[in-house]
Motif scaffolding. Structure first.
Motif, PDB file in Angstrom:
ATOM      1  N   ASP A 155      -0.317   8.451   3.584  1.00 26.18           N
ATOM      2  CA  ASP A 155       0.088   7.997   4.919  1.00 26.18           C
ATOM      3  C   ASP A 155       1.564   7.610   4.846  1.00 26.18           C
TER       4      ASP A 155
ATOM      5  N   HIS B 184      -0.873  -3.929  -1.846  1.00 32.01           N
ATOM      6  CA  HIS B 184      -2.286  -4.161  -2.164  1.00 32.01           C
ATOM      7  C   HIS B 184      -2.427  -4.318  -3.679  1.00 32.01           C
TER       8      HIS B 184
ATOM      9  N   GLY C 243       1.510   4.626   2.295  1.00 33.57           N
ATOM     10  CA  GLY C 243       0.105   4.587   1.897  1.00 33.57           C
ATOM     11  C   GLY C 243      -0.197   5.695   0.907  1.00 33.57           C
TER      12      GLY C 243
ATOM     13  N   LYS D  44      -7.040  -5.306   2.451  1.00 32.90           N
ATOM     14  CA  LYS D  44      -8.122  -4.331   2.579  1.00 32.90           C
ATOM     15  C   LYS D  44      -7.677  -2.901   2.348  1.00 32.90           C
ATOM     16  N   CYS D  45      -6.474  -2.542   2.749  1.00 36.41           N
ATOM     17  CA  CYS D  45      -6.024  -1.151   2.677  1.00 36.41           C
ATOM     18  C   CYS D  45      -4.923  -1.000   1.635  1.00 36.41           C
ATOM     19  N   CYS D  46      -4.980   0.117   0.912  1.00 36.87           N
ATOM     20  CA  CYS D  46      -4.043   0.367  -0.187  1.00 36.87           C
ATOM     21  C   CYS D  46      -2.703   0.873   0.347  1.00 36.87           C
ATOM     22  N   CYS D  47      -1.868  -0.041   0.797  1.00 36.08           N
ATOM     23  CA  CYS D  47      -0.562   0.334   1.322  1.00 36.08           C
ATOM     24  C   CYS D  47       0.452  -0.742   0.997  1.00 36.08           C
TER      25      CYS D  47
ATOM     26  N   LYS E 107      -9.334  -4.349   7.716  1.00 40.43           N
ATOM     27  CA  LYS E 107      -9.231  -2.893   7.732  1.00 40.43           C
ATOM     28  C   LYS E 107      -8.387  -2.480   8.934  1.00 40.43           C
TER      29      LYS E 107
ATOM     30  N   CYS F 287      -2.820   6.050  -0.883  1.00 39.73           N
ATOM     31  CA  CYS F 287      -4.267   6.281  -0.876  1.00 39.73           C
ATOM     32  C   CYS F 287      -4.832   6.253  -2.301  1.00 39.73           C
ATOM     33  N   SER F 288      -6.160   6.294  -2.388  1.00 40.70           N
ATOM     34  CA  SER F 288      -6.824   6.199  -3.694  1.00 40.70           C
ATOM     35  C   SER F 288      -6.508   7.431  -4.537  1.00 40.70           C
TER      36      SER F 288
ATOM     37  N   ARG G  94      -2.643  -7.796   8.247  1.00 40.96           N
ATOM     38  CA  ARG G  94      -2.671  -7.226   6.898  1.00 40.96           C
ATOM     39  C   ARG G  94      -3.901  -7.662   6.113  1.00 40.96           C
TER      40      ARG G  94
ATOM     41  N   THR H 293      -6.309   0.149  11.623  1.00 37.24           N
ATOM     42  CA  THR H 293      -6.394   1.410  12.367  1.00 37.24           C
ATOM     43  C   THR H 293      -4.974   1.905  12.589  1.00 37.24           C
TER      44      THR H 293
END
Length: 546
Positions: free
Chosen positions: A433, A375, A524, A405-408, A446, A526-527, A443, A448
């Motif tokens: 994660d 990301h 992941g 969309k996701c920080c990974c 968002k 995360c923020s 990718r 799940t």
């Protein structure tokens, strides 16, 4: 003399009477050669003894002598002609059918060849003219077959010599002018060669399929053997562990019973001592009571008064008012024993997990982060082993592999078989994660985190809330917070396990998974949550647990 030269000069070996190759060749005085039987029968049926070739007349019947030179040449010629006929058949012979000779009378010999022109099958003897006579040599011979009439056109009664490529059927020459007039034709031999080549390819493909299936059988057998080894090892370890646990439980139970019985024996001993002492005092008191009764009945004034002082006072006895036997308290005894047993079990479990962790660590692989999947807000170290989050979004190409969309971020390495293991440091983080994902995950939206969507992961939230994201999620109760997490995958068994490396403890396992695609390590971070979660996820080198 070579076979070719023999066959080129074969006319010199033919008897001019029977037109067959000489049998017992003899020479007349005029120098001509005949079969012995042929020339004798010829002279027997005629009044004059003349040469059938030069017509020379002999006054008396000539004495015939065998021509040894011609006999040897004929013998060699016969042998080489038969070898040539044999070599014209296919290199890969199949079992020839037992086709009888159509010419033989009486007992029919086995046919050596069938003639497609004569529509007759010949044994070795009757085949000879087709090998030696110039006209017959042009006939088409083949391995003996039955029902030669099936090789004739039913409509025109002509040999099936051509192949109609349009209708994919065999036809005769007359068919090309009638029913198949506008069709495409090739000689049977040409189509035969093509079909034979196709059969060769088919055979090669079949052999390849057979080989693949044999390899699959070996693979399955190897899997069974490997599974048996695993099963035997697990059974041995299970027997060892449960035997130790059983012995520990029995030992704890025996110690508990012994302790309770010891307390009971102490209580009974104390009670016995008290009772013995009491019974002794009772005996003394009963003796004094008897003496007092006896003195009180005495009518001797002097005797009573003299003994009264010694009997008036009660005998010296113990004050039993505060004396009692208190039953021992067993409250908490079983609980304490079970607690100790639990500690023992925990130690044994730790040993078991240490063994398991050592085993999976043998499948350690070198994993690096793939910047093409990261990301734009993630920062990767130069060695591609660390990743953390920052609030600034980098200007990166939105390639199909990148998470939008996701920080990974994913690992560069993919796995589609066997087993693999890697470790990640999560120390200092409040949110992360980890796990593996299948190649086809989306990718660009968002995500799940669930196996249904192609993710086999666990996470940490709020500093101490751990979950296995199995869809529905499973809350995990851990004795300690992992500082380093090990991820193990057995592709064939459909297993994904997570370990607390330092504690040598199993965190969570996904079992019964069905993997059909490549799997990639998933990270992941995360923020950073205003700096509270700024620590990076770090892919660590794997060292064997001590």
């Amino acid at each position: 003399m070579s076979a070719a030269s023999c066959l080129r000069s074969e006319d010199q070996f033919l008897c001019s009477i029977c037109l067959y190759v000489f049998t017992d060749p003899v020479t007349t005085s005029c120098g001509h050669n005949f079969c012995k039987n042929c020339i004798n029968e010829h002279w027997n049926s005629n009044d004059k003894y003349l040469c059938p070739i030069c017509k020379e007349v002999f006054s008396t019947r000539p004495k015939l002598k065998v021509n040894t030179f011609i006999s040897e040449m004929v013998s060699q010629f016969r042998q080489e002609a038969q070898q040539k006929a044999s070599s014209s058949s296919s290199e890969q012979q199949v079992a020839k059918p037992e086709v009888p000779c159509d010419v033989c009378t009486g007992t029919k010999l086995k046919a050596l060849k069938s003639c497609l022109v004569c529509l007759i099958s010949y044994c070795e003897t009757h085949l000879e003219p087709h090998l030696t006579v110039s006209g017959l040599k042009r006939h088409q011979l083949m391995d003996p077959v039955e029902n030669l009439e099936d090789r004739m056109c039913m409509k025109h009664d002509k040999p099936l010599e051509l192949f109609c490529k349009t209708d994919q059927t065999c036809v005769c020459v007359h068919c090309t002018y009638s029913d198949h007039k506008t069709h495409e034709f090739v000689p049977l031999k040409e189509e035969y060669e093509g079909k034979k080549a196709e059969l060769g390819k088919t055979e090669a493909e079949i052999q390849q399929m057979i080989q693949k299936r044999r390899l699959k059988i070996q693979e399955i057998k190897h899997s069974v053997d490997f599974s048996k080894e695993d099963a035997d090892r697990e059974k041995a370890e299970g027997v060892q562990v449960f035997t130790a646990l059983k012995e520990s439980v029995e030992r704890s139970l025996n110690e508990l019973i012994e302790m309770i019985e010891e307390k009971q024996r102490t209580t009974e001993k104390q009670a016995e001592d008290f009772i013995k002492e009491l019974e002794q005092e009772i005996s003394e008191l009963m003796k004094r009571s008897s003496e007092v009764k006896q003195l009180s009945r005495s009518e001797d004034h002097l005797h009573l008064l003299q003994n009264f002082p010694s009997l008036k006072a009660a005998p010296s006895t113990k004050d039993w008012t505060a004396v009692s036997v208190h039953p021992p308290s067993y409250e908490g005894t079983v609980v304490r024993t079970v607690t100790q047993l639990e500690e023992t079990l925990s130690k044994e479990m730790k040993k078991l997990f240490e063994v398991e962790l050592k085993r999976v660590q043998q499948y350690a692989v070198d994993v690096t982060l793939d910047p093409d999947t990261a990301h734009p807000k993630l920062i990767l170290s130069d060695d591609e082993k660390q990743v953390n989050h920052r609030n600034v979004k980098k200007n990166l190409p939105d390639n199909p592999e990148r998470f939008s969309k996701c920080c990974c971020v994913l690992g560069k390495q993919s796995f589609s078989s066997s087993r693999f293991y890697f470790e990640v440091q999560v120390k200092g983080k409040t949110k992360w994660d980890l796990g593996v994902v299948r190649e086809s995950i989306n990718r660009k939206r968002k995500i799940t985190l669930s196996p249904e969507d192609g993710y086999w992961t666990i996470w940490l939230r709020n500093g101490n809330e751990y979950k296995g994201l199995a869809g529905p999620d499973v809350r995990l109760s851990l004795k300690s917070q992992p500082q380093k997490v090990g991820v193990f995958v057995d592709y064939e068994k459909g297993l994904v396990s997570f370990y607390d490396v330092d504690a040598a403890a199993l965190i969570y396992s996904f079992t019964g998974c069905s993997f059909t695609e490549k799997l990639y390590p998933y990270f992941g971070p995360c923020s950073n949550n205003g700096g509270k979660n700024s620590a990076p996820l770090i892919i660590c080198p794997v060292s064997q647990t001590s």
